[in-house]
Design an enzyme around this catalytic site. Structure first.
Site, PDB file in Angstrom:
ATOM      1  N   LYS A 109       2.255  16.323   1.244  1.00 35.72           N
ATOM      2  CA  LYS A 109       3.012  15.070   1.124  1.00 35.72           C
ATOM      3  C   LYS A 109       3.790  14.862   2.400  1.00 35.72           C
ATOM      4  CE  LYS A 109       3.466  11.914  -2.105  1.00 35.72           C
ATOM      5  NZ  LYS A 109       2.477  11.549  -3.139  1.00 35.72           N
TER       6      LYS A 109
HETATM    7  P1  NAD Z   1       5.473   1.179  -4.866  1.00 32.02           P
HETATM    8  O1  NAD Z   1       6.427   1.313  -3.749  1.00 32.02           O
HETATM    9  O2  NAD Z   1       4.277   0.302  -4.694  1.00 32.02           O
HETATM   10  O3  NAD Z   1       6.236   0.707  -6.201  1.00 32.02           O
HETATM   11  C1  NAD Z   1       7.380   1.340  -6.729  1.00 32.02           C
HETATM   12  C2  NAD Z   1       7.975   0.381  -7.746  1.00 32.02           C
HETATM   13  O4  NAD Z   1       9.061   1.013  -8.422  1.00 32.02           O
HETATM   14  C3  NAD Z   1       8.543  -0.898  -7.149  1.00 32.02           C
HETATM   15  O5  NAD Z   1       8.207  -1.992  -7.991  1.00 32.02           O
HETATM   16  C4  NAD Z   1      10.051  -0.675  -7.189  1.00 32.02           C
HETATM   17  O6  NAD Z   1      10.781  -1.882  -7.266  1.00 32.02           O
HETATM   18  C5  NAD Z   1      10.155   0.104  -8.475  1.00 32.02           C
HETATM   19  N1  NAD Z   1      11.385   0.867  -8.613  1.00 32.02           N
HETATM   20  C6  NAD Z   1      12.109   1.515  -7.701  1.00 32.02           C
HETATM   21  N2  NAD Z   1      13.189   2.096  -8.259  1.00 32.02           N
HETATM   22  C7  NAD Z   1      13.119   1.814  -9.584  1.00 32.02           C
HETATM   23  C8  NAD Z   1      13.931   2.130 -10.704  1.00 32.02           C
HETATM   24  N3  NAD Z   1      15.021   2.887 -10.584  1.00 32.02           N
HETATM   25  N4  NAD Z   1      13.546   1.664 -11.906  1.00 32.02           N
HETATM   26  C9  NAD Z   1      12.438   0.918 -12.034  1.00 32.02           C
HETATM   27  N5  NAD Z   1      11.657   0.586 -11.035  1.00 32.02           N
HETATM   28  C10 NAD Z   1      11.989   1.031  -9.810  1.00 32.02           C
HETATM   29  O7  NAD Z   1       5.012   2.670  -5.233  1.00 32.02           O
HETATM   30  P2  NAD Z   1       3.707   3.132  -6.003  1.00 32.02           P
HETATM   31  O8  NAD Z   1       2.685   3.494  -4.985  1.00 32.02           O
HETATM   32  O9  NAD Z   1       3.382   2.168  -7.087  1.00 32.02           O
HETATM   33  O10 NAD Z   1       4.211   4.513  -6.618  1.00 32.02           O
HETATM   34  C11 NAD Z   1       4.936   4.579  -7.858  1.00 32.02           C
HETATM   35  C12 NAD Z   1       4.869   6.000  -8.388  1.00 32.02           C
HETATM   36  O11 NAD Z   1       3.498   6.374  -8.561  1.00 32.02           O
HETATM   37  C13 NAD Z   1       5.458   7.086  -7.482  1.00 32.02           C
HETATM   38  O12 NAD Z   1       5.967   8.126  -8.291  1.00 32.02           O
HETATM   39  C14 NAD Z   1       4.241   7.608  -6.726  1.00 32.02           C
HETATM   40  O13 NAD Z   1       4.435   8.896  -6.214  1.00 32.02           O
HETATM   41  C15 NAD Z   1       3.227   7.560  -7.841  1.00 32.02           C
HETATM   42  N6  NAD Z   1       1.830   7.555  -7.400  1.00 32.02           N
HETATM   43  C16 NAD Z   1       1.358   6.611  -6.552  1.00 32.02           C
HETATM   44  C17 NAD Z   1       0.023   6.634  -6.185  1.00 32.02           C
HETATM   45  C18 NAD Z   1      -0.573   5.573  -5.294  1.00 32.02           C
HETATM   46  O14 NAD Z   1      -1.801   5.606  -5.102  1.00 32.02           O
HETATM   47  N7  NAD Z   1       0.174   4.631  -4.777  1.00 32.02           N
HETATM   48  C19 NAD Z   1      -0.826   7.638  -6.659  1.00 32.02           C
HETATM   49  C20 NAD Z   1      -0.324   8.575  -7.559  1.00 32.02           C
HETATM   50  C21 NAD Z   1       1.016   8.518  -7.929  1.00 32.02           C
END
Ligand code: NAD
Length: 419
Positions: A109
């Protein structure tokens, strides 16, 4: 750490999880000790020229947890509160995830402490290019392949690919995944994590005898993972009743249309103020009555203090590490079926793997092929985890960790210790 209670350290949770599974499997101390440490940790402090002519020093990390089963793989997070322990935890979960999916990767990461929402595109580009060149001593198609995570996106992956390629003197698309299609990205990658969440919810619903038609769904986080999951579950006839972002949530028991909500967020910057919906706090959102709860924002959202109030029948962990071990026990005791992060959100790394394979072969697949292969790998992983959960009488997270740690430990034993 990102939006988390400051007192909880996600890497301590990883250590607790690894200890628990090593106890259960009777793993030798040397493998346990190796899994409780990250193999390589790079901290970089570097200057970036800002638009007003001044320069600012930023701190970033790249951590490789374990690369026994293949090159290290894992996203890059841009967030003002990210830290080394959070990066370590996310790297370790990547090792487990790749092993659950049985794809030939280890876990890594990266992160930069910055607030991308407060930076211009040109500042973000300069920060990304400098960070990419700082971590270029670790990354590469055969050693460590980054991807997007919170706060990063396909454009940022494109700048990393370009920076790395400039230093090499030729194009190296396979150095990152989650790139735009035009420069070697894969069809289906942008939707892959959300699609994987939808697939695992469908598999779990079938197993639990839950009818998805009209099933009520609450989603925390409306970024890449949350918005795609919302859209795809709505296509499966689920009723999406609550969605939140960092500013709060909206709730309508009759249903919210994810596409209109996405347009509203694009226009206003938040889900708040969406027509025909009640405003709720993020704390209230997590305990709304529903069939399926999808935490898709950050770690440590379902904790000891709120776990007993969760009224969902099933939790699909789109986010990494959204539930603490204490909360897990409470949910399990209350009969909530949790599809753990290392299984539910594995679709992202699976299609990242497909992207890397396509880049290396310079031969690209149709979206149908990508989605079919994703469904196949997710279905196999779900079945294997479920089988362990039933035979060992443990919850799905413990079962997934047993499957993953078993695979990594066997690989470590076969490779032996160098020299
Ligand atoms: P992103 O930046 O696209 O979206 C994150 C979202 O969470 C945003 O809408 C933001 O406004 C919201 N947010 C932030 N703080 C918050 C809170 N306190 N309460 C509610 N909403 C809140 O990120 P993402 O890529 O969608 O990732 C989200 C999660 O999924 C993370 O834990 C990431 O590690 C995990 N993840 C992402 C991927 C990927 O392919 N992008 C893959 C596996 C896991």
């Amino acid at each position: 750490m990102s939006s988390n209670p400051k007192t909880v350290n996600p890497f301590e949770i990883v250590i607790e999880q690894i200890d628990a599974v090593c106890d259960r499997l009777g793993v030798d101390d040397i493998y346990r000790s190796r899994l409780k440490k990250c193999e390589r940790e790079l901290i970089v402090n570097f200057p970036v020229r800002m638009d007003d002519g001044t320069a600012k020093v930023f701190t970033g990390f790249r951590v490789q947890h374990n690369d026994t089963r293949g090159p290290a793989k894992g996203g890059i997070r841009y967030h003002p509160e990210v830290n080394l322990d959070e990066t370590r935890a996310l790297a370790a979960w990547m090792t487990l995830k790749a092993a659950v999916a049985n794809i030939p990767y280890g876990g890594a990461k990266g992160a930069v402490i910055c607030d991308p929402k407060l930076m211009s595109q040109s500042e973000l580009e300069r920060l990304t290019r400098r960070y990419a060149s700082e971590i270029s001593i670790l990354i590469g198609p055969e050693s460590d392949i980054p991807a997007p995570d919170v706060g990063t996106n396909p454009q940022i992956m494109a700048w990393i690919m370009d920076t790395y390629s400039m230093a090499k003197g030729h194009s190296v698309p396979s150095v990152v995944t989650g790139k735009p299609i035009e420069i070697g990205g894969s069809k289906g990658r942008f939707e892959a994590t959300g699609r994987g969440c939808m697939i695992s919810a469908k598999l779990a619903a079938k197993e639990r005898g839950m009818n998805l038609d009209g099933a009520t769904v609450v989603i925390q986080g409306f970024g890449n993972v949350g918005s795609v999951t919302a859209k795809l579950l709505a296509q499966e006839s689920c009723n999406i009743i609550g969605i939140s972002d960092s500013r709060g949530g909206v709730y309508n028991p009759k249903g919210l249309d994810p596409i209109s909500l996405l347009n509203h967020k694009r226009e206003t910057g938040s889900v708040i103020g969406f027509r025909n919906a009640e405003t709720v706090t993020n704390a209230e959102l997590l305990v709304l009555p529903c069939d399926i709860l999808v935490p898709a924002a950050f770690e440590l959202q379902i904790v000891k203090a709120n776990a007993a109030n969760v009224r969902a029948k099933m939790i699909v962990e789109g986010a990494n590490g959204p539930t603490t071990p204490e909360a897990d026990k409470i949910l399990h005791g209350n009969g909530v079926f949790v599809i753990p992060d290392v299984l539910a959100n594995v679709g992202g790394v699976i299609v990242s793997y497909f992207e890397w394979v396509q880049d290396i072969q310079s031969f690209f697949w149709s979206e149908e092929e990508v989605n079919d292969n994703l469904r196949r790998l997710m279905t196999d992983a779900f079945a294997e985890v479920l089988k362990i959960s039933q035979s060992e009488k443990v919850d799905m997270r413990s079962a997934a960790h047993m499957l993953a740690v078993g695979r990594v430990v066997r690989a470590m034993a076969i490779r032996g210790i160098y020299p």
